[in-house]
Motif scaffolding. Structure first.
Motif, PDB file in Angstrom:
ATOM      1  N   GLU A  85     -10.330  22.292 111.618  1.00 31.71           N
ATOM      2  CA  GLU A  85     -11.907  21.644 112.095  1.00 31.71           C
ATOM      3  C   GLU A  85     -13.052  21.679 111.054  1.00 31.71           C
ATOM      4  OE1 GLU A  85     -12.749  22.698 115.336  1.00 31.71           O
ATOM      5  OE2 GLU A  85     -10.905  22.566 115.432  1.00 31.71           O
ATOM      6  N   THR A  86     -12.671  22.330 109.721  1.00 35.27           N
ATOM      7  CA  THR A  86     -13.707  22.182 108.756  1.00 35.27           C
ATOM      8  C   THR A  86     -13.086  21.458 107.347  1.00 35.27           C
ATOM      9  OG1 THR A  86     -13.034  24.397 107.804  1.00 35.27           O
ATOM     10  CG2 THR A  86     -15.067  24.169 109.283  1.00 35.27           C
ATOM     11  N   GLN A  87     -12.028  21.714 107.483  1.00 32.10           N
ATOM     12  CA  GLN A  87     -11.228  20.961 105.844  1.00 32.10           C
ATOM     13  C   GLN A  87     -10.609  19.791 106.445  1.00 32.10           C
ATOM     14  OE1 GLN A  87      -9.296  24.807 105.133  1.00 32.10           O
ATOM     15  NE2 GLN A  87     -10.258  24.646 102.730  1.00 32.10           N
ATOM     16  N   PHE A  88     -10.182  18.766 105.546  1.00 34.10           N
ATOM     17  CA  PHE A  88      -9.465  17.389 105.887  1.00 34.10           C
ATOM     18  C   PHE A  88      -8.328  17.404 104.748  1.00 34.10           C
ATOM     19  CE2 PHE A  88     -13.995  16.766 107.863  1.00 34.10           C
ATOM     20  CZ  PHE A  88     -13.172  16.656 108.504  1.00 34.10           C
ATOM     21  N   ILE A  89      -7.284  16.678 104.738  1.00 37.31           N
ATOM     22  CA  ILE A  89      -6.616  16.371 103.154  1.00 37.31           C
ATOM     23  C   ILE A  89      -6.985  15.793 102.334  1.00 37.31           C
ATOM     24  CG2 ILE A  89      -4.195  15.525 103.384  1.00 37.31           C
ATOM     25  CD1 ILE A  89      -3.608  16.029 106.277  1.00 37.31           C
ATOM     26  N   GLN A  90      -6.665  16.030 101.401  1.00 39.59           N
ATOM     27  CA  GLN A  90      -7.273  15.009 100.379  1.00 39.59           C
ATOM     28  C   GLN A  90      -6.498  13.410 100.363  1.00 39.59           C
ATOM     29  OE1 GLN A  90      -7.639  17.384  96.953  1.00 39.59           O
ATOM     30  NE2 GLN A  90      -7.616  19.484  97.303  1.00 39.59           N
ATOM     31  N   GLN A  91      -7.592  12.394  99.803  1.00 40.43           N
ATOM     32  CA  GLN A  91      -7.112  11.520 100.537  1.00 40.43           C
ATOM     33  C   GLN A  91      -6.768  11.260  98.166  1.00 40.43           C
ATOM     34  OE1 GLN A  91      -6.725   9.619 102.608  1.00 40.43           O
ATOM     35  NE2 GLN A  91      -7.346  11.470 103.497  1.00 40.43           N
ATOM     36  N   GLY A  92      -6.137   9.932  98.814  1.00 42.25           N
ATOM     37  CA  GLY A  92      -5.708   9.638  96.753  1.00 42.25           C
ATOM     38  C   GLY A  92      -4.563   9.389  96.041  1.00 42.25           C
ATOM     39  N   ASN A  93      -3.501  10.323  97.359  1.00 43.83           N
ATOM     40  CA  ASN A  93      -2.590  11.269  96.397  1.00 43.83           C
ATOM     41  C   ASN A  93      -1.320  10.894  98.003  1.00 43.83           C
ATOM     42  OD1 ASN A  93       0.093  12.669  96.233  1.00 43.83           O
ATOM     43  ND2 ASN A  93      -1.664  13.552  94.189  1.00 43.83           N
ATOM     44  N   THR A  94      -0.048  10.775  97.986  1.00 42.95           N
ATOM     45  CA  THR A  94       0.203   9.843  99.237  1.00 42.95           C
ATOM     46  C   THR A  94       1.400  12.019  99.522  1.00 42.95           C
ATOM     47  OG1 THR A  94       1.533   8.315  98.564  1.00 42.95           O
ATOM     48  CG2 THR A  94       2.791   9.345 100.291  1.00 42.95           C
ATOM     49  N   PHE A  95       1.423  12.615  98.319  1.00 41.20           N
ATOM     50  CA  PHE A  95       2.241  13.680  98.469  1.00 41.20           C
ATOM     51  C   PHE A  95       1.135  15.292  99.240  1.00 41.20           C
ATOM     52  CE2 PHE A  95       4.347  11.707  95.754  1.00 41.20           C
ATOM     53  CZ  PHE A  95       6.100  12.086  95.918  1.00 41.20           C
ATOM     54  N   TRP A  96      -0.001  14.595  99.218  1.00 42.70           N
ATOM     55  CA  TRP A  96      -1.282  15.840  99.979  1.00 42.70           C
ATOM     56  C   TRP A  96      -0.968  15.441 101.151  1.00 42.70           C
ATOM     57  CZ3 TRP A  96      -5.902  14.173  96.541  1.00 42.70           C
ATOM     58  CH2 TRP A  96      -5.250  14.153  95.106  1.00 42.70           C
ATOM     59  N   THR A  97      -0.826  14.802 102.137  1.00 45.39           N
ATOM     60  CA  THR A  97      -0.324  14.306 103.664  1.00 45.39           C
ATOM     61  C   THR A  97       0.890  15.023 103.402  1.00 45.39           C
ATOM     62  OG1 THR A  97      -0.971  12.069 103.186  1.00 45.39           O
ATOM     63  CG2 THR A  97      -0.148  13.041 105.284  1.00 45.39           C
TER      64      THR A  97
ATOM     65  N   LYS B 239      -1.281  21.475 105.669  1.00 49.90           N
ATOM     66  CA  LYS B 239      -0.711  21.843 107.644  1.00 49.90           C
ATOM     67  C   LYS B 239      -2.137  22.258 107.546  1.00 49.90           C
ATOM     68  CE  LYS B 239       3.681  22.640 109.455  1.00 49.90           C
ATOM     69  NZ  LYS B 239       4.461  23.513 109.535  1.00 49.90           N
ATOM     70  N   ARG B 240      -1.985  22.822 109.140  1.00 53.95           N
ATOM     71  CA  ARG B 240      -3.372  23.004 109.522  1.00 53.95           C
ATOM     72  C   ARG B 240      -2.752  24.426 109.453  1.00 53.95           C
ATOM     73  NH1 ARG B 240      -6.478  21.193 114.265  1.00 53.95           N
ATOM     74  NH2 ARG B 240      -7.025  22.957 114.859  1.00 53.95           N
ATOM     75  N   SER B 241      -3.877  25.823 109.633  1.00 50.43           N
ATOM     76  CA  SER B 241      -4.138  26.754 108.556  1.00 50.43           C
ATOM     77  C   SER B 241      -2.963  28.333 109.750  1.00 50.43           C
ATOM     78  CB  SER B 241      -5.334  28.015 108.572  1.00 50.43           C
ATOM     79  OG  SER B 241      -5.541  27.581 109.996  1.00 50.43           O
ATOM     80  N   GLU B 242      -3.244  27.490 111.026  1.00 48.40           N
ATOM     81  CA  GLU B 242      -2.152  28.093 112.602  1.00 48.40           C
ATOM     82  C   GLU B 242      -0.776  28.651 111.682  1.00 48.40           C
ATOM     83  OE1 GLU B 242      -5.940  25.910 114.504  1.00 48.40           O
ATOM     84  OE2 GLU B 242      -4.171  25.475 112.169  1.00 48.40           O
ATOM     85  N   PHE B 243      -0.226  27.315 110.764  1.00 42.32           N
ATOM     86  CA  PHE B 243       0.952  27.493 111.254  1.00 42.32           C
ATOM     87  C   PHE B 243       0.887  28.164 109.668  1.00 42.32           C
ATOM     88  CE2 PHE B 243       0.972  23.672 113.214  1.00 42.32           C
ATOM     89  CZ  PHE B 243       1.162  24.200 114.032  1.00 42.32           C
ATOM     90  N   SER B 244       0.492  28.665 108.565  1.00 40.44           N
ATOM     91  CA  SER B 244       0.178  29.687 107.601  1.00 40.44           C
ATOM     92  C   SER B 244       1.268  30.854 107.562  1.00 40.44           C
ATOM     93  CB  SER B 244      -0.985  30.388 106.924  1.00 40.44           C
ATOM     94  OG  SER B 244      -1.427  31.102 108.420  1.00 40.44           O
ATOM     95  N   TYR B 245       1.801  31.620 108.767  1.00 36.44           N
ATOM     96  CA  TYR B 245       3.159  32.301 108.611  1.00 36.44           C
ATOM     97  C   TYR B 245       3.987  31.744 108.482  1.00 36.44           C
ATOM     98  CZ  TYR B 245       4.559  29.947 112.792  1.00 36.44           C
ATOM     99  OH  TYR B 245       5.243  28.707 113.842  1.00 36.44           O
ATOM    100  N   GLU B 246       4.534  30.609 108.590  1.00 37.23           N
ATOM    101  CA  GLU B 246       5.042  29.964 107.838  1.00 37.23           C
ATOM    102  C   GLU B 246       5.398  29.784 106.297  1.00 37.23           C
ATOM    103  OE1 GLU B 246       5.827  26.779 111.065  1.00 37.23           O
ATOM    104  OE2 GLU B 246       5.242  26.236 109.533  1.00 37.23           O
ATOM    105  N   LYS B 247       3.991  29.991 105.578  1.00 33.79           N
ATOM    106  CA  LYS B 247       4.580  30.218 104.279  1.00 33.79           C
ATOM    107  C   LYS B 247       5.307  28.966 103.598  1.00 33.79           C
ATOM    108  CE  LYS B 247       3.799  35.564 104.410  1.00 33.79           C
ATOM    109  NZ  LYS B 247       4.903  36.350 103.461  1.00 33.79           N
ATOM    110  N   GLU B 248       4.981  27.746 103.454  1.00 34.85           N
ATOM    111  CA  GLU B 248       6.524  26.871 103.930  1.00 34.85           C
ATOM    112  C   GLU B 248       6.370  26.083 101.594  1.00 34.85           C
ATOM    113  OE1 GLU B 248       7.320  22.504 105.839  1.00 34.85           O
ATOM    114  OE2 GLU B 248       5.954  23.996 106.504  1.00 34.85           O
TER     115      GLU B 248
END
Length: 172
Positions: A86-98, A102-111
């Motif tokens: 809702e408040t943050q965006f994926i940083q631009q300028g580096n393909t790997f940042w995409t 991941k959305r914080s709702e998936f933080s339990y995955e500790k990926e």
């Protein structure tokens, strides 16, 4: 004098398909303990968990081309960054940042993710992995039926792995 400006618009589906063909992504859950949610989300009705350590994962890439230590065809390994959609965006300028956000709702995955990419040869990014170096244990799902262990013991024997690598879930 005027300049012509060309704007190329990409279909999001076409871009996703292209990226899926040039990237190798392997996802791992980082934890000292089993996670009930991970079993439920990723192994229904039952499955297995390959247990490893970071150093073993890092050193398991045994390909002559793809390697964690390579300068050109490098395997990148890093933690996923969980962001508030809702408040943050994926940083631009580096393909790997995409691939590393991941959305914080998936933080339990500790990926943790391993990523390699090759623009020159799509569909060829398939690094070899030394499974003997990678696998510490093979943990069976807490929901696995009794015949499942015997099946995995047979598979281990067939492919030259010690069947003692197989361990039961602590959540049974």
């Amino acid at each position: 004098m005027t300049r012509d400006i060309f704007l190329q618009v990409f279909d999001r589906g076409a871009l996703d398909e292209l990226f899926s063909k040039i990237h190798f992504v392997s996802c791992w859950h980082m934890s000292e303990h089993e996670n009930f949610a991970m079993w439920k989300v990723y192994s229904e009705p039952f499955g297995v968990c390959i247990e490893s350590r970071y150093a073993d994962l890092q050193n398991s890439f045994s390909d002559q081309k793809w390697d964690f230590y390579a300068k050109k065809d490098k395997i990148h390994i890093g933690k996923v960054d969980y962001i508030d959609g809702e408040t943050q965006f994926i940083q631009q300028g580096n393909t790997f940042w995409t691939f590393m956000s991941k959305r914080s709702e998936f933080s339990y995955e500790k990926e943790l993710r391993c990523i390699a990419m090759d623009w020159a040869q799509p569909l060829v990014v398939r690094p070899r992995v030394d499974l003997g170096r990678l696998i510490r244990s093979i943990r069976l799902s807490p929901e696995a039926p009794s015949w499942y262990r015997a099946t995995f013991a047979d598979l281990c024997q067939r492919y030259g792995f010690d069947k003692n690598l197989i361990v039961e879930s602590t959540l049974t």
